[in-house]
Each structure stands twice: as C-alpha cells, then as structure tokens.
Design a protein around this motif. Structure first.
Motif, PDB file in Angstrom:
ATOM      1  N   GLN A 164       0.832  -1.206   0.000  1.00  0.00           N
ATOM      2  CA  GLN A 164       0.000   0.000   0.000  1.00  0.00           C
ATOM      3  C   GLN A 164       0.867   1.257   0.000  1.00  0.00           C
ATOM      4  OE1 GLN A 164      -2.815   0.265   3.245  1.00  0.00           O
ATOM      5  NE2 GLN A 164      -3.122   2.450   2.943  1.00  0.00           N
ATOM      6  N   GLN A 165       1.892   1.259   0.840  1.00  0.00           N
ATOM      7  CA  GLN A 165       2.785   2.417   0.899  1.00  0.00           C
ATOM      8  C   GLN A 165       3.519   2.609  -0.425  1.00  0.00           C
ATOM      9  OE1 GLN A 165       5.237   1.522   4.290  1.00  0.00           O
ATOM     10  NE2 GLN A 165       3.535   1.733   5.763  1.00  0.00           N
ATOM     11  N   TRP A 166       3.899   1.490  -1.061  1.00  0.00           N
ATOM     12  CA  TRP A 166       4.618   1.585  -2.334  1.00  0.00           C
ATOM     13  C   TRP A 166       3.707   2.140  -3.422  1.00  0.00           C
ATOM     14  CZ3 TRP A 166       4.607  -0.513  -7.321  1.00  0.00           C
ATOM     15  CH2 TRP A 166       5.791  -0.361  -8.041  1.00  0.00           C
ATOM     16  N   TYR A 167       2.451   1.666  -3.497  1.00  0.00           N
ATOM     17  CA  TYR A 167       1.500   2.189  -4.492  1.00  0.00           C
ATOM     18  C   TYR A 167       1.230   3.675  -4.254  1.00  0.00           C
ATOM     19  CZ  TYR A 167       0.369  -2.662  -5.796  1.00  0.00           C
ATOM     20  OH  TYR A 167       0.426  -3.972  -6.236  1.00  0.00           O
ATOM     21  N   ALA A 168       1.120   4.079  -2.973  1.00  0.00           N
ATOM     22  CA  ALA A 168       0.891   5.488  -2.660  1.00  0.00           C
ATOM     23  C   ALA A 168       2.089   6.345  -3.077  1.00  0.00           C
ATOM     24  CB  ALA A 168       0.615   5.658  -1.164  1.00  0.00           C
ATOM     25  N   ASP A 169       3.296   5.838  -2.841  1.00  0.00           N
ATOM     26  CA  ASP A 169       4.500   6.568  -3.232  1.00  0.00           C
ATOM     27  C   ASP A 169       4.557   6.748  -4.751  1.00  0.00           C
ATOM     28  OD1 ASP A 169       7.229   7.641  -2.507  1.00  0.00           O
ATOM     29  OD2 ASP A 169       7.806   6.051  -3.901  1.00  0.00           O
TER      30      ASP A 169
ATOM     31  N   GLY B 217      -6.577   4.929   1.183  1.00  0.00           N
ATOM     32  CA  GLY B 217      -5.403   4.196   0.725  1.00  0.00           C
ATOM     33  C   GLY B 217      -5.318   4.046  -0.781  1.00  0.00           C
ATOM     34  N   LEU B 218      -5.575   5.125  -1.533  1.00  0.00           N
ATOM     35  CA  LEU B 218      -5.489   5.060  -2.992  1.00  0.00           C
ATOM     36  C   LEU B 218      -4.028   5.105  -3.434  1.00  0.00           C
ATOM     37  CD1 LEU B 218      -8.430   7.432  -4.003  1.00  0.00           C
ATOM     38  CD2 LEU B 218      -8.457   4.994  -3.430  1.00  0.00           C
ATOM     39  N   GLY B 219      -3.766   4.526  -4.599  1.00  0.00           N
ATOM     40  CA  GLY B 219      -2.397   4.470  -5.097  1.00  0.00           C
ATOM     41  C   GLY B 219      -2.350   4.269  -6.591  1.00  0.00           C
ATOM     42  N   PHE B 220      -1.158   3.933  -7.092  1.00  0.00           N
ATOM     43  CA  PHE B 220      -0.965   3.734  -8.533  1.00  0.00           C
ATOM     44  C   PHE B 220       0.061   2.634  -8.760  1.00  0.00           C
ATOM     45  CE2 PHE B 220       1.267   4.743 -12.545  1.00  0.00           C
ATOM     46  CZ  PHE B 220       0.184   4.645 -13.421  1.00  0.00           C
ATOM     47  N   ALA B 221      -0.283   1.699  -9.659  1.00  0.00           N
ATOM     48  CA  ALA B 221       0.650   0.642 -10.058  1.00  0.00           C
ATOM     49  C   ALA B 221       1.208   1.020 -11.430  1.00  0.00           C
ATOM     50  CB  ALA B 221      -0.068  -0.703 -10.119  1.00  0.00           C
ATOM     51  N   PRO B 222       2.521   1.296 -11.547  1.00  0.00           N
ATOM     52  CA  PRO B 222       3.092   1.777 -12.812  1.00  0.00           C
ATOM     53  C   PRO B 222       3.109   0.698 -13.888  1.00  0.00           C
ATOM     54  CG  PRO B 222       4.823   1.354 -11.220  1.00  0.00           C
ATOM     55  CD  PRO B 222       3.527   1.182 -10.485  1.00  0.00           C
ATOM     56  N   ASN B 223       3.478   1.137 -15.080  1.00  0.00           N
ATOM     57  CA  ASN B 223       3.481   0.241 -16.238  1.00  0.00           C
ATOM     58  C   ASN B 223       4.582  -0.811 -16.157  1.00  0.00           C
ATOM     59  OD1 ASN B 223       2.375  -0.616 -18.612  1.00  0.00           O
ATOM     60  ND2 ASN B 223       3.563   0.767 -19.911  1.00  0.00           N
TER      61      ASN B 223
ATOM     62  N   VAL C 113      -4.839   2.372 -11.522  1.00  0.00           N
ATOM     63  CA  VAL C 113      -4.983   3.065 -10.238  1.00  0.00           C
ATOM     64  C   VAL C 113      -5.438   2.036  -9.222  1.00  0.00           C
ATOM     65  CG1 VAL C 113      -5.435   5.366 -11.152  1.00  0.00           C
ATOM     66  CG2 VAL C 113      -7.337   3.778 -10.882  1.00  0.00           C
ATOM     67  N   MET C 114      -5.026   2.212  -7.973  1.00  0.00           N
ATOM     68  CA  MET C 114      -5.212   1.167  -6.971  1.00  0.00           C
ATOM     69  C   MET C 114      -6.132   1.611  -5.831  1.00  0.00           C
ATOM     70  SD  MET C 114      -3.481  -1.296  -8.206  1.00  0.00           S
ATOM     71  CE  MET C 114      -3.457  -2.407  -6.802  1.00  0.00           C
ATOM     72  N   PHE C 115      -6.992   0.683  -5.411  1.00  0.00           N
ATOM     73  CA  PHE C 115      -7.880   0.868  -4.265  1.00  0.00           C
ATOM     74  C   PHE C 115      -7.521  -0.189  -3.219  1.00  0.00           C
ATOM     75  CE2 PHE C 115     -10.023   2.355  -8.022  1.00  0.00           C
ATOM     76  CZ  PHE C 115     -10.646   3.533  -7.633  1.00  0.00           C
ATOM     77  N   THR C 116      -7.331   0.250  -1.979  1.00  0.00           N
ATOM     78  CA  THR C 116      -6.988  -0.672  -0.898  1.00  0.00           C
ATOM     79  C   THR C 116      -8.259  -1.161  -0.217  1.00  0.00           C
ATOM     80  OG1 THR C 116      -4.912   0.491  -0.516  1.00  0.00           O
ATOM     81  CG2 THR C 116      -5.678  -0.973   1.224  1.00  0.00           C
TER      82      THR C 116
ATOM     83  N   ALA D  20      -6.345  -6.614   0.933  1.00  0.00           N
ATOM     84  CA  ALA D  20      -6.429  -6.905  -0.498  1.00  0.00           C
ATOM     85  C   ALA D  20      -6.426  -5.596  -1.274  1.00  0.00           C
ATOM     86  CB  ALA D  20      -7.689  -7.719  -0.812  1.00  0.00           C
ATOM     87  N   PHE D  21      -6.362  -5.726  -2.608  1.00  0.00           N
ATOM     88  CA  PHE D  21      -6.333  -4.549  -3.478  1.00  0.00           C
ATOM     89  C   PHE D  21      -7.245  -4.772  -4.686  1.00  0.00           C
ATOM     90  CE2 PHE D  21      -2.279  -4.701  -1.268  1.00  0.00           C
ATOM     91  CZ  PHE D  21      -2.146  -3.406  -0.809  1.00  0.00           C
ATOM     92  N   ALA D  22      -7.666  -3.645  -5.274  1.00  0.00           N
ATOM     93  CA  ALA D  22      -8.395  -3.670  -6.540  1.00  0.00           C
ATOM     94  C   ALA D  22      -7.748  -2.645  -7.455  1.00  0.00           C
ATOM     95  CB  ALA D  22      -9.871  -3.340  -6.330  1.00  0.00           C
ATOM     96  N   GLY D  23      -7.520  -3.036  -8.705  1.00  0.00           N
ATOM     97  CA  GLY D  23      -6.891  -2.135  -9.658  1.00  0.00           C
ATOM     98  C   GLY D  23      -7.813  -1.831 -10.813  1.00  0.00           C
ATOM     99  N   ARG D  24      -7.921  -0.529 -11.167  1.00  0.00           N
ATOM    100  CA  ARG D  24      -8.783  -0.106 -12.273  1.00  0.00           C
ATOM    101  C   ARG D  24      -7.922   0.361 -13.427  1.00  0.00           C
ATOM    102  NH1 ARG D  24     -11.330   3.807 -15.158  1.00  0.00           N
ATOM    103  NH2 ARG D  24     -13.626   3.810 -15.263  1.00  0.00           N
ATOM    104  N   ILE D  25      -8.183  -0.181 -14.611  1.00  0.00           N
ATOM    105  CA  ILE D  25      -7.451   0.239 -15.799  1.00  0.00           C
ATOM    106  C   ILE D  25      -8.046   1.545 -16.314  1.00  0.00           C
ATOM    107  CG2 ILE D  25      -8.874  -0.957 -17.518  1.00  0.00           C
ATOM    108  CD1 ILE D  25      -6.209  -1.790 -18.873  1.00  0.00           C
TER     109      ILE D  25
END
Length: 738
Positions: free
Chosen positions: A121-126, A156-162, A198-201, A211-216
C-alpha cells in the motif's frame, strides 16, 4: 494467549474517560461526563461517563459497560484485540502464555502477510504522489473525480506503474519473501500482478490492508476494467464490504448504511459528507456480509443506478439481508446516473433530499415493479405476487411479517385468508429446503469423516429406501392445501341442499354468481343456454384447472365487473334492448359506458368494449357470440369460450353491497333488466371511485393552499354527487346498502 495477570493490569490501568474520549467529545457535569452517544443518532446528549466507577451508560439506547466493552462494541473487536489495543495506548507490555507451535505459526503468518500488504500500500501510494508517471496518470484521474488528498489517503489510494516488476523488486529488496507476495496475489510468475492501474486498498474492520483492486484507465484494450486480489489467508471477499472500516462510526450513529456498487461511489459520497456508505464491489451479497452489516445496524438502504442493470442489481442478493432480519429499503437513481455522477450533478443537499424522498421499502418496491411489468396479464400478475410472497416468507420475525402481509392485502386488493395461506406455504417450503440443505451438508461431512478415518476404503453409499408397490400406495387426498377455503367474496354462501336438483339450475356447471334463491315462486329456468358453434373441430376447448390466486385477481379493483360487462356483451349483446329504437344490448351498454372507458382497470376488457362499440356503429346492432368465438385474436376467443360456459357471475361484492334482488325471470331470458341493473351499479362503482379520488385531491389542495384547483374540484364533486343520487334513484330493484 494473554496471561490473566496482563489482562488484570490492563483493566486496572484503563480509564473509561480516556478510552471513550478518543471517540466522543465529553463535557464534565458534576461528578460525571456527558456527550453525544456514538451508538445511536441523537441531538441531545444522553451518554454518561462515570470516572469514579470506570463505566459508561447511554440512557437513550441502553448501551453500557467498561472500557473494554466500549471498544469491543464500537470497534467490533474481539476481547483479546480490545485488550491489546488498550495495552498499546498505555504502553503495557503484555505477557502471553505459550500456545501450540501450529497456532503460533498461523498467527505469525497472518501478521506477516498484513505487513507485506502494508508495504505494498505504501509503495503504491508513493508511486501515485511522488513519480511523474503516477502524477500524470493516476493522480490526474483521481483529481478528475474530485477527490481530495486527505480522502485519498484515508482510503489508501495508489498507482501501479506500467513496469512489470517494480513492486516485486522493491519488496525483495526490503526483505519480504517471494512466497508471501505470491500468496497475496501481488505477483504472478515473478511479475507484478497489478500494473498500469490506479489502486484501491481493501481494509478489514480494524483498518488493516488485506487486499487490493486495480482499475485500468486505458480504453479499447482487451483487459478487465477491474482486477482484484485473489482470496488468501487474510482476505475472504464474502466477509468483506469495501469502506466499512471508514464508515462504521457514522453507520452506528445514524443507524443506517447505504450500499452502493463501486469503490468510487463510496469515496465520492464520503467526501461529500455521506459517510455511512459501503460497496458490494459489484458482487452479489453474501450471508457473511449481511452478518457483518447487522453488527453495525439493522437498517440497509440499497442505492443503485437507474438503468435496468441497476434495478436488477437491487433485486439480486437481497434475500440474504432479509434472512438475517435486516430492514431493507431501496433508492433507484435517475436513469443513466450512478451515485458519484448524480452527487456531482445536483450537490450534497439535493442528493440527500432525493435519498429521503425516493427511499422505498424493498418488499413493496419489488412487488410494484413486478406487477407493473405484468400489466393486466392475470398469469403474469399471479407469478409476480408469488415471487413477492416468496420474498416476504424470508422475513423471520412473525410480527414484522404480519405487518407486511396486512399492507400487501390492501395494496393487492386480495382476500387476507388467501395471502395468509400463500405466505404460510412459502414459509413451510423454505424451511423444508433449509432442512434438506442441512441434511445434505451433514451427509457430506459424514462422508469426509469416513474418508479421513479409513482412506483405503471406498466411500459408503447411503441405502436408498425401497420403493413401495404401486398397489400399496393409497390414493392421493382429494383436498389440497386450499381445502376448506371459500372463493373470495363468497363467504357465507350456503350450498344447495343434497338431492335437490331443482334448487339451482345447471348453467354449464359453473357458479351461479349469487342469483340462485333470489327469484320468486314460479321461476322459469327452462330456457337454459346453448353454446353457439362453431368450435375448432367441433370440440369445446377444455378449461384449465382453477388457480385460487389467479381467480382471486379477478376481484381486484373493478376488473371482475369489467369482465362481467364483457360477458354480457358476448352472451346477450346481439339481443334486442328497445324495440322502438331498435337498440341492441351491446348498443345500450357501449353508449352508456363510452364516457368511463378511460377508468377501466383492465386494458383487455376496455379493448373489447371499444371493438364492440365500433361494430355497433357499423352494423347498428351488437355482434353475435360467433363473432367473438371466431375472432382473429386468441384472447378474445378465450373470453368468448369462458363467457358462454359461465355467463352469469355478478360480483359477490355487489351482491353484498347493493343487496340485488331479481324479481322477474332468470337473466338468460331477462337480459334487458339484467343489463340495465348491471349498468347502473357499474357506473355507480366508477363514480364512487372518482368521488374518492376527487376528495383526496380536494384535501391535498386545501393543504397546499391552491385555491383555483380547489374550487374546480369542489365543483366537480357537486356534479359527481348529483350523478350518484340520480343513479341511486334509478336502481329500482336495487336497494343501496349503508
């Protein structure tokens, strides 16, 4: 396991004003402290804290206890977790007894998985806040939805890079194990599972990331819009509701929870001040989720999109909420809107007003929806009512179920005894199905136990009961579950004396509609009635078996009376009503019902009346029964068959209300008087209903201070009263009841 000494130390150290003060704004009043209760919605403080006795008590809702009980109730914690939370607040080092190695390893494994998710979660937020890619893609998207930074961090929103291995490499470099990343579904085949999303915690009730959910965000790509973490030792999706950790305080305070479908709906509503909201994450509700809600509140409001998919979603999965004893209401948004978009469109105040105004009880919402779709189709209406009753049977509380049943009786216009029987049968069917499911589960457990105890032996198949000889099977009982019930509206009717065939003439084997026994001595019933040919292949179609519910539906509103009008048109319409004017029965009836066609309850009977009126205009006489029997429309042919087989079924309600006494010949030969009396009562019923509707409008306009409309409807009421008096004077052989 925490030692007794440590537990006692926590109890001795914890101060109720400290623990409660973290959640409630307390003000001192004498020896006690006072505040607004966190367990129910109140405007005047009734929540008392007594520091000297180290207890709290709400005199509004009755909640009370010590600091440990407060945390267990408000935070939904177990006893050990509440002890640990208080110990952490006071920096108490807990001593724990030695537990089995297996239990210790399991606890350590779950704790370590939580730690891995916290790192993720911290990594996605960063990545979201501190990288160019995250800012330009992820942060831009969240800002376009209007999300504030503080709310984004809260959820706890975040982002998973390409990149396909960014999280994987960072986690290994921080000392986390590849096996743990794989268990949590964060990686697959040494590559990041979530990427370019984009990531939802997803948090548990204690606020830990499980757990996490990712939206394209890209369009026109062959990939699912959302992907979710797989189930793991710490995540079971059937026992989790998104946003409940953030919402539970307001849920308990307002004693209601809004359920939506999507993550962004929760965040948007939360940001605009509606914090008692959770999401089902697009899945059907489960019993685990229902029990999770019930620990917070017994009131659930489903908030769904206004399109057909949204309405179907409102119907799907609600059974589990009713089984758990929750009160379920529904709000359907305008077509094309979702909670987030509609909130953005109208603003918080208008949105909350809409929720209050449009909220409906789920059972009535479902019944009205299905009945509206069914229209005038009796079979479809019957199915709709049965489906609604099956849902009503899920309500376990007998008092609540009886209350619903009473309102259903009024809304549907059906006999209460009929609905009671249907509900009782549905409850019995459900309990039988539950019992069967329990038996199946018990057999499954027994098979598994046998397999574990004797793995080398084949599973034992249960012996099937031997089938009895057909000769030994007794014949089925003649009565079914409807035995002893009377046809709706015929209560108190006495059957013909046994052996007296002359008591009531046989009119096609059907009920005489209450005419039997009303004639004076010398009644002539020699005429009978013949079924006019032709039928297909010269055969009379077989009539279907009686369905009590379908037959009862004919008595709702004015449908039964409209059906009787059509029967008169079919059987007697071609006969002469007035020799001087050469007017047929059909001409007389259609001319005198033309002004009330718009008030018909049944569209199909109104259509027949219109068709007959057109026929009379063209031919100056009414159509013969053969015209209906050979009509190109199937439903009209069926009406004709039914009418010729059972031509006289005056509404039992009329018989009771107007005390009909036919003092001349049977209607088969006395069609003129029969038609005239019928028409007068038929018009009286329509005018009575117009009067009631008009009086209701007058009361509304009186309250609304609309003088112009009030005067208009008062004048209309005077005309309606005059028409009622005139009809009452014309009824002749009909005596109006009180």
């Amino acid at each position: 396991m925490i030692t007794d000494e440590s537990i006692q130390l926590v109890k001795d150290t914890a101060r109720v004003e400290d623990i409660v003060g973290d959640y409630v704004n307390l003000r001192r009043r004498g020896q006690n402290m006072l505040g607004l209760c966190p367990f129910h919605n109140e405007k005047t403080p009734s929540f008392n804290v007594n520091p000297s006795r180290n207890i709290y008590k709400c005199f509004g809702c009755g909640e009370g206890g010590d600091p440990i009980k407060f945390l267990m109730t408000l935070e939904q914690l177990t006893y050990p977790d509440a002890i640990r939370k208080i110990a952490a607040k006071y920096n108490i080092q807990l001593e724990e007894k030695e537990v089995s190695q297996e239990v210790k390893e399991e606890r350590q494994e779950k704790e370590s998985l939580i730690l891995v998710n916290e790192f993720a979660q911290q990594w996605y937020a960063d990545q979201l806040y501190n990288t160019d890619e995250g800012k330009s893609i992820g942060l831009s998207y969240f800002k376009s939805r209007g999300f504030r930074r503080d709310v984004m961090e809260k959820f706890g929103l975040g982002f998973a890079p390409n990149s396909r291995n960014g999280l994987y490499k960072a986690a290994l470099a921080s000392g986390y194990k590849e096996e743990q990343l794989d268990k949590l579904g964060l990686i697959r085949n040494k590559k990041d599972f979530f990427w370019d999303r984009v990531m939802f915690t997803i948090h548990n009730l204690s606020g830990k990331p499980i757990a996490f959910a990712g939206r394209i965000l890209k369009k026109d790509v062959k990939a699912p819009k959302y992907v979710n973490s797989p189930e793991s030792e710490i995540y079971h999706k059937s026992d989790v509701l998104y946003g409940l950790h953030q919402a539970r305080g307001m849920v308990r305070k307002l004693d209601n929870v809004y359920m939506v479908e999507g993550y962004t709906d929760v965040i948007s509503l939360h940001q605009h001040g509606i914090e008692n909201v959770v999401a089902t994450s697009g899945t059907s509700l489960t019993s685990g989720q229902a029990r999770l809600v019930k620990r917070q509140t017994e009131n659930v409001t489903l908030l769904y999109d206004g399109d057909k998919a949204g309405i179907k979603a409102a119907l799907r999965g609600v059974d589990v909420l009713l089984i758990e004893g929750l009160n379920v209401r529904v709000v359907i948004l305008p077509d094309g809107e979702d909670p987030d978009s509609y909130m953005q469109k109208v603003g918080t105040t208008a949105f909350e007003e809409y929720l209050t105004k449009k909220r409906r009880d789920f059972l009535f919402f479902k019944a009205d929806l299905l009945l509206e779709e069914a229209g005038d189709d009796v079979a479809a209406r019957s199915d709709a009512i049965r489906s609604s009753i099956a849902t009503l049977a899920l309500v376990e509380d007998p008092l609540k179920r009886a209350g619903y049943l009473q309102q259903f009786t009024g809304r549907l216009g059906l006999e209460e005894s009929l609905l009671v029987n249907l509900v009782n049968q549905a409850v019995a069917d459900r309990r039988e199905e539950v019992k069967k499911e329990q038996d199946r589960e018990q057999r499954r457990r027994e098979r598994n136990a046998r397999a574990e105890n004797a793995p080398g032996l084949p599973p034992v198949r249960p012996q099937r009961p031997q089938r009895p000889n057909k000769k030994d099977i007794p014949p089925p009982p003649t009565e079914d579950r409807w035995a002893g019930m009377q046809e709706p509206g015929f209560a108190g009717a006495e059957p013909p004396p046994a052996g007296n065939d002359d008591y009531a003439p046989d009119w096609g084997g059907m009920d005489d509609g209450g005419w039997a026994g009303m004639q004076e001595p010398g009644f002539d019933d020699s005429g009978g009635i013949e079924i006019p040919p032709p039928f297909i292949d010269g055969q009379v179609p077989e009539m279907p078996g009686k369905d009590p519910l379908k037959e009862a539906l004919l008595f709702t509103g004015h449908t039964f009376q409209e059906q009787d009008l059509v029967k008169i048109l079919i059987v007697h319409g071609s006969k002469l009503h007035d020799e001087e004017t050469n007017t047929s029965i059909a001409g007389f009836l259609t001319a005198n019902t033309a002004d009330i066609l718009g008030d018909f309850d049944s569209e199909q009977y109104r259509k027949v009346a219109v068709l007959v009126a057109d026929y009379v205009r063209q031919h100056q006489q009414g159509p013969a029964p053969e015209w209906y029997l050979n009509h190109p429309e199937e439903n009209i042919r069926q009406m004709a068959v039914s009418a010729t087989l059972s031509p006289h079924t005056m509404s039992p309600n009329w018989q009771e209300k107007y005390k009909v006494y036919l003092r001349q010949k049977h209607p088969t030969e006395n069609h003129k008087l029969y038609a005239e009396n019928f028409l007068r009562i038929f018009r009286m019923e329509k005018i009575d209903r117009k009067c009631k509707d008009n009086i209701r409008k007058i009361k509304e306009y009186e309250k609304g201070d609309d003088h112009k409309k009030l005067v208009l409807h008062m004048k209309l009421q005077m005309k309606l009263d005059e028409m009622r008096k005139a009809l009452a004077a014309e009824l002749g052989t009909v005596v109006l009841g009180k």
